[in-house]
Design an enzyme around this catalytic site. Structure first.
Site, PDB file in Angstrom:
ATOM      1  N   LYS A 196     106.539  38.314  66.340  1.00 42.97           N
ATOM      2  CA  LYS A 196     105.546  37.507  65.626  1.00 42.97           C
ATOM      3  C   LYS A 196     104.747  38.429  64.710  1.00 42.97           C
ATOM      4  O   LYS A 196     104.123  39.383  65.157  1.00 42.97           O
ATOM      5  CB  LYS A 196     104.625  36.815  66.623  1.00 42.97           C
ATOM      6  CG  LYS A 196     103.526  36.007  65.937  1.00 42.97           C
ATOM      7  CD  LYS A 196     102.770  35.161  66.929  1.00 42.97           C
ATOM      8  CE  LYS A 196     101.656  34.389  66.238  1.00 42.97           C
ATOM      9  NZ  LYS A 196     100.962  33.496  67.166  1.00 42.97           N
ATOM     10  N   ARG A 206      95.523  27.347  61.822  1.00 47.19           N
ATOM     11  CA  ARG A 206      94.187  27.710  62.317  1.00 47.19           C
ATOM     12  C   ARG A 206      93.167  26.651  61.913  1.00 47.19           C
ATOM     13  O   ARG A 206      92.174  26.450  62.621  1.00 47.19           O
ATOM     14  CB  ARG A 206      93.808  29.115  61.819  1.00 47.19           C
ATOM     15  CG  ARG A 206      94.723  30.179  62.429  1.00 47.19           C
ATOM     16  CD  ARG A 206      94.461  31.577  61.897  1.00 47.19           C
ATOM     17  NE  ARG A 206      95.480  32.520  62.354  1.00 47.19           N
ATOM     18  CZ  ARG A 206      95.616  33.765  61.903  1.00 47.19           C
ATOM     19  NH1 ARG A 206      94.791  34.221  60.974  1.00 47.19           N
ATOM     20  NH2 ARG A 206      96.566  34.547  62.365  1.00 47.19           N
ATOM     21  N   LYS A 223      94.553  39.814  62.948  1.00 48.69           N
ATOM     22  CA  LYS A 223      95.270  40.013  64.209  1.00 48.69           C
ATOM     23  C   LYS A 223      96.228  41.197  64.134  1.00 48.69           C
ATOM     24  O   LYS A 223      97.203  41.258  64.883  1.00 48.69           O
ATOM     25  CB  LYS A 223      95.997  38.716  64.573  1.00 48.69           C
ATOM     26  CG  LYS A 223      95.049  37.519  64.735  1.00 48.69           C
ATOM     27  CD  LYS A 223      95.753  36.296  65.336  1.00 48.69           C
ATOM     28  CE  LYS A 223      94.753  35.170  65.593  1.00 48.69           C
ATOM     29  NZ  LYS A 223      95.396  34.008  66.269  1.00 48.69           N
ATOM     30  N   GLU A 239     110.605  45.128  69.947  1.00 53.15           N
ATOM     31  CA  GLU A 239     109.773  44.127  70.631  1.00 53.15           C
ATOM     32  C   GLU A 239     110.646  43.089  71.339  1.00 53.15           C
ATOM     33  O   GLU A 239     110.392  42.710  72.474  1.00 53.15           O
ATOM     34  CB  GLU A 239     108.915  43.370  69.604  1.00 53.15           C
ATOM     35  CG  GLU A 239     107.614  44.044  69.230  1.00 53.15           C
ATOM     36  CD  GLU A 239     106.531  43.830  70.269  1.00 53.15           C
ATOM     37  OE1 GLU A 239     106.810  43.246  71.337  1.00 53.15           O
ATOM     38  OE2 GLU A 239     105.390  44.261  70.010  1.00 53.15           O
ATOM     39  N   LYS A 254     108.943  34.793  63.902  1.00 50.11           N
ATOM     40  CA  LYS A 254     107.937  33.932  63.293  1.00 50.11           C
ATOM     41  C   LYS A 254     107.111  34.731  62.301  1.00 50.11           C
ATOM     42  O   LYS A 254     106.716  35.856  62.621  1.00 50.11           O
ATOM     43  CB  LYS A 254     107.038  33.399  64.409  1.00 50.11           C
ATOM     44  CG  LYS A 254     105.874  32.577  63.951  1.00 50.11           C
ATOM     45  CD  LYS A 254     105.006  32.238  65.124  1.00 50.11           C
ATOM     46  CE  LYS A 254     103.824  31.443  64.622  1.00 50.11           C
ATOM     47  NZ  LYS A 254     102.881  31.149  65.658  1.00 50.11           N
ATOM     48  N   SER A 280     103.128  26.736  59.721  1.00 51.30           N
ATOM     49  CA  SER A 280     102.280  25.780  59.004  1.00 51.30           C
ATOM     50  C   SER A 280     102.177  26.051  57.510  1.00 51.30           C
ATOM     51  O   SER A 280     102.205  25.121  56.704  1.00 51.30           O
ATOM     52  CB  SER A 280     100.895  25.764  59.638  1.00 51.30           C
ATOM     53  OG  SER A 280     100.311  27.061  59.611  1.00 51.30           O
ATOM     54  N   TYR A 319     107.493  21.719  61.637  1.00 50.72           N
ATOM     55  CA  TYR A 319     106.712  20.511  61.363  1.00 50.72           C
ATOM     56  C   TYR A 319     107.532  19.505  60.559  1.00 50.72           C
ATOM     57  O   TYR A 319     107.114  18.371  60.393  1.00 50.72           O
ATOM     58  CB  TYR A 319     105.423  20.894  60.619  1.00 50.72           C
ATOM     59  CG  TYR A 319     104.623  21.923  61.384  1.00 50.72           C
ATOM     60  CD1 TYR A 319     103.907  21.558  62.524  1.00 50.72           C
ATOM     61  CD2 TYR A 319     104.632  23.269  61.018  1.00 50.72           C
ATOM     62  CE1 TYR A 319     103.220  22.503  63.263  1.00 50.72           C
ATOM     63  CE2 TYR A 319     103.940  24.224  61.750  1.00 50.72           C
ATOM     64  CZ  TYR A 319     103.239  23.838  62.869  1.00 50.72           C
ATOM     65  OH  TYR A 319     102.566  24.771  63.611  1.00 50.72           O
TER      66      TYR A 319
HETATM   67  C1  PBG Z   1      98.370  31.133  68.361  1.00 51.30           C
HETATM   68  C2  PBG Z   1      99.434  30.647  67.473  1.00 51.30           C
HETATM   69  C3  PBG Z   1      99.440  30.686  66.071  1.00 51.30           C
HETATM   70  C4  PBG Z   1     100.571  29.982  65.666  1.00 51.30           C
HETATM   71  C5  PBG Z   1     101.246  29.582  66.817  1.00 51.30           C
HETATM   72  N1  PBG Z   1     100.532  30.001  67.927  1.00 51.30           N
HETATM   73  C6  PBG Z   1      98.440  31.205  65.117  1.00 51.30           C
HETATM   74  C7  PBG Z   1      98.074  32.613  65.148  1.00 51.30           C
HETATM   75  O1  PBG Z   1      98.711  33.456  65.771  1.00 51.30           O
HETATM   76  O2  PBG Z   1      97.064  32.912  64.531  1.00 51.30           O
HETATM   77  C8  PBG Z   1     100.929  29.716  64.237  1.00 51.30           C
HETATM   78  C9  PBG Z   1     101.769  28.515  63.985  1.00 51.30           C
HETATM   79  C10 PBG Z   1     101.788  28.045  62.593  1.00 51.30           C
HETATM   80  O3  PBG Z   1     101.196  28.618  61.651  1.00 51.30           O
HETATM   81  O4  PBG Z   1     102.428  27.007  62.378  1.00 51.30           O
HETATM   82  N2  PBG Z   1      98.597  32.235  69.113  1.00 51.30           N
END
Ligand code: PBG
Length: 330
Positions: A196, A206, A223, A239, A254, A280, A319
């Protein structure tokens, strides 16, 4: 060699193209993310995710039935936690009667065969909008992992089939697996968000959960100390291999589209199913361009999900899942 080979022969009409097509997208490929809120009668559109909604538990019922009738058999649950229940340690995440735990039971009651996966991370529960506990301005790994393991147990006990840790702390898969085993929850699977990236494509998500890192002195603004640097690829493979060694049943890359090189790299070296999360921001970009009449929504959507599968995705969290399946069923 030309003219013995003329590649256009295999492209000359749809019948031959469909015979030699290498990648076919089907409803079986998809995992549907669902956003859940407290309350009754709520189906509210997420501003930065047109035609995507947050549901209260009563209306979640119809949505889940509809997904099942369309042939979508797996959901990935996320909850929007009321501000007054947020703290630094994700205490509410462990509430056996919390929103997530009730949502799991709801889906299983309405549709017992629906596969339920749950997001395991502290950010929706964190006053700081981070995936971990903060001490002296930094996210502490091992204390966070302890909470994630308890959270996973709680989801499994409520009936989740898979827990999906999305936090990127070190060692969480092993600790979660051991916790599940020690409670006899040997059938609960783990889908690890293993590669990720620290991505700006998570913005609309968010918004959906009101979970962005807060702008406060001494609190990291992003993050990057736990999610992977988007300039790196070898690290993503490491990882992912570590997560498999620690007991992940399914691993993930992701976001999706910008990371298809990583998807292929990982697909070439692992022997567990690989998920890709089309996030998203990817959804928002296409919806916005289509709304302006600049892109053909359905055509671009199919090109994108097919590209994700072609790159090596065995399953796709998207989505667009409902839009794709409705199009396929037409
Ligand atoms: C939270 C999480 C996130 C997403 C999935 N789980 C956001 C982040 O890590 O800030 C993102 C999913 C998306 O953008 O569709 N841990």
């Amino acid at each position: 060699m030309y003219p013995l080979q003329r590649n256009r022969r295999l492209r000359s009409n749809e019948a031959i193209r469909s015979l030699v097509r290498e990648t076919i997208v089907t409803p079986d490929d998809f995992l549907v993310p669902l956003f859940i809120v407290e309350g009754k009668g709520i189906k509210e559109e997420i501003a930065s995710m047109p035609n995507y909604f947050r549901y209260s538990l009563d209306l979640l019922e119809n949505e889940v039935k509809e997904l099942w009738s369309l042939g979508l058999k797996s959901v990935l649950l996320f909850v929007k936690v009321p501000d007054n229940l947020k703290d630094n340690k994700g205490t509410e995440a462990l509430n056996p009667n919390g929103l997530m735990q009730r949502a799991i039971k709801k889906v299983k009651t309405v549709c017992p065969d629906m596969l339920v996966m749950t997001d395991v991370a502290l950010d929706p529960y964190s006053v700081y909008g981070h995936d971990g506990i903060i001490e002296q301005g930094s996210i502490v790994n091992d204390a966070t992992v302890e909470v994630l393991a308890k959270m996973s147990l709680s989801h499994a006990q409520a009936g989740a089939n898979f827990v999906a840790p999305s936090d990127m702390m070190d060692g969480r898969i092993l600790t979660i697996r051991e916790a599940l085993e020690s409670e006899g929850l040997t059938d609960t699977g783990i889908m690890s968000y293993s590669a990720k990236y620290a991505s700006a494509f998570y913005g609309p998500f968010r918004d959906a959960l009101d979970s962005a890192p807060v702008d406060m002195a001494n609190i990291p603004k992003d993050k990057k100390t736990y999610q992977i640097d988007y300039a790196n690829r070898i690290e993503a493979i490491r990882e992912t291999q570590m997560d498999i060694d620690e007991g992940a049943d399914i691993v993930m890359v992701k976001p999706g589209l910008c990371y298809l090189d990583i998807v292929r790299d990982i697909k070439n070296v692992v022997d567990v199913p690989l998920a890709v999360y089309q996030v998203s921001g990817e959804y928002a970009m296409l919806k916005a361009a289509a709304d302006k009449g600049w892109l053909d929504h359905d055509a671009v959507m199919m090109e994108q999900v097919t590209a994700i599968k072609r790159a090596g995705a065995d399953l796709i969290a998207s989505y667009f899942a409902k839009d794709v399946v409705k199009l396929l069923n037409r």
